[in-house]
Design a protein around this motif. Structure first.
Motif, mmCIF file in Angstrom:
data_model
loop_
_atom_site.group_PDB
_atom_site.id
_atom_site.type_symbol
_atom_site.label_atom_id
_atom_site.label_comp_id
_atom_site.label_asym_id
_atom_site.label_seq_id
_atom_site.Cartn_x
_atom_site.Cartn_y
_atom_site.Cartn_z
ATOM 1 N N ARG A 129 -17.875 -31.530 -3.018
ATOM 2 C CA ARG A 129 -17.199 -30.652 -3.979
ATOM 3 C C ARG A 129 -15.859 -31.285 -4.359
ATOM 4 O O ARG A 129 -15.069 -31.668 -3.492
ATOM 5 N N LEU A 130 -15.590 -31.381 -5.649
ATOM 6 C CA LEU A 130 -14.364 -31.987 -6.152
ATOM 7 C C LEU A 130 -13.248 -30.955 -6.245
ATOM 8 O O LEU A 130 -13.403 -29.919 -6.885
ATOM 9 N N LEU A 131 -12.115 -31.264 -5.601
ATOM 10 C CA LEU A 131 -10.925 -30.421 -5.615
ATOM 11 C C LEU A 131 -9.762 -31.248 -6.156
ATOM 12 O O LEU A 131 -9.519 -32.356 -5.674
ATOM 13 N N ILE A 132 -9.069 -30.719 -7.140
ATOM 14 C CA ILE A 132 -7.924 -31.443 -7.700
ATOM 15 C C ILE A 132 -6.714 -30.512 -7.736
ATOM 16 O O ILE A 132 -6.785 -29.407 -8.281
ATOM 17 N N ASP A 133 -5.622 -30.986 -7.158
ATOM 18 C CA ASP A 133 -4.366 -30.257 -7.231
ATOM 19 C C ASP A 133 -3.916 -30.229 -8.695
ATOM 20 O O ASP A 133 -3.966 -31.248 -9.391
ATOM 21 N N ARG A 134 -3.469 -29.076 -9.140
ATOM 22 C CA ARG A 134 -3.063 -28.909 -10.545
ATOM 23 C C ARG A 134 -1.987 -29.902 -10.979
ATOM 24 O O ARG A 134 -1.917 -30.268 -12.151
ATOM 25 N N ASP A 135 -1.139 -30.348 -10.057
ATOM 26 C CA ASP A 135 -0.086 -31.297 -10.424
ATOM 27 C C ASP A 135 -0.652 -32.654 -10.854
ATOM 28 O O ASP A 135 -0.006 -33.382 -11.603
#
Length: 177
Positions: A129-135
């Motif tokens: 599962r791909l998780l990306i911090d909004r920054d």
């Protein structure tokens, strides 16, 4: 170090997984810049390259739950501290830790030090599962390895979000750390 446009003209001596990345990006019509360098194993070692690329320095963390049944690829800014409890509550998974090397190779065809969002192109069964911090997506460019840590790429954040991630068939979950 020199900044090049696109794929290397001579691919002799490069690994097949790196060439597959260039083939994939080229098939999507993605424009990208590349720097070839010695192997870089840490985020600190990447700083000079990322300055030359003019791209967001990302930590790419390959994580799993305690049972080793759920796997995650997390992209966060290189200067941001990672605390598992901050992420666990956002994704509903307790007791996160770094996943074992063998899972990284099995699912993403990458090895430690070469972890990259582009490894998701090898995850045909969608185990990660791909998780990306909004920054991360606030910057115009993302820097990443082409599944090997002897080259680094600069890719437009818009191309990553609108073309590359959808073409890899992975959904994106934004997190705030």
């Amino acid at each position: 170090m020199e900044l090049f446009e696109g794929r290397p003209t001579d691919c002799q001596g490069r690994l097949a997984k790196e060439i597959r990345v260039y083939d994939f990006l080229d098939s999507l019509g993605i424009k990208y810049q590349r720097i070839d360098h010695e192997a870089l194993m840490t985020i600190e070692a990447c700083q000079e390259v990322d300055q030359l690329l003019g791209a967001m320095i990302c930590k790419n963390l390959f994580l799993c739950n305690r049972q080793e049944t759920d796997f995650y690829l997390l992209l966060i800014p290189g200067d941001k501290k990672f605390k598992t409890k901050d992420l666990s509550s956002q994704i509903g998974s307790a007791r996160l830790s770094f996943a074992k090397e063998n899972y990284m190779e099995e699912f993403l065809d990458i090895t430690p030090g070469s972890v990259s969002i582009l490894g998701l192109m090898n995850d045909k069964d969608r185990k990660v599962r791909l998780l990306i911090d909004r920054d991360v997506v606030k910057e115009p460019y993302i820097g990443c390895h082409p599944c090997i840590n002897t080259s680094s790429l600069r890719i437009s954040t818009n191309d990553m979000l609108e073309k590359i991630i959808p073409a890899m068939g992975h959904e994106l979950t934004y997190v705030e750390l």
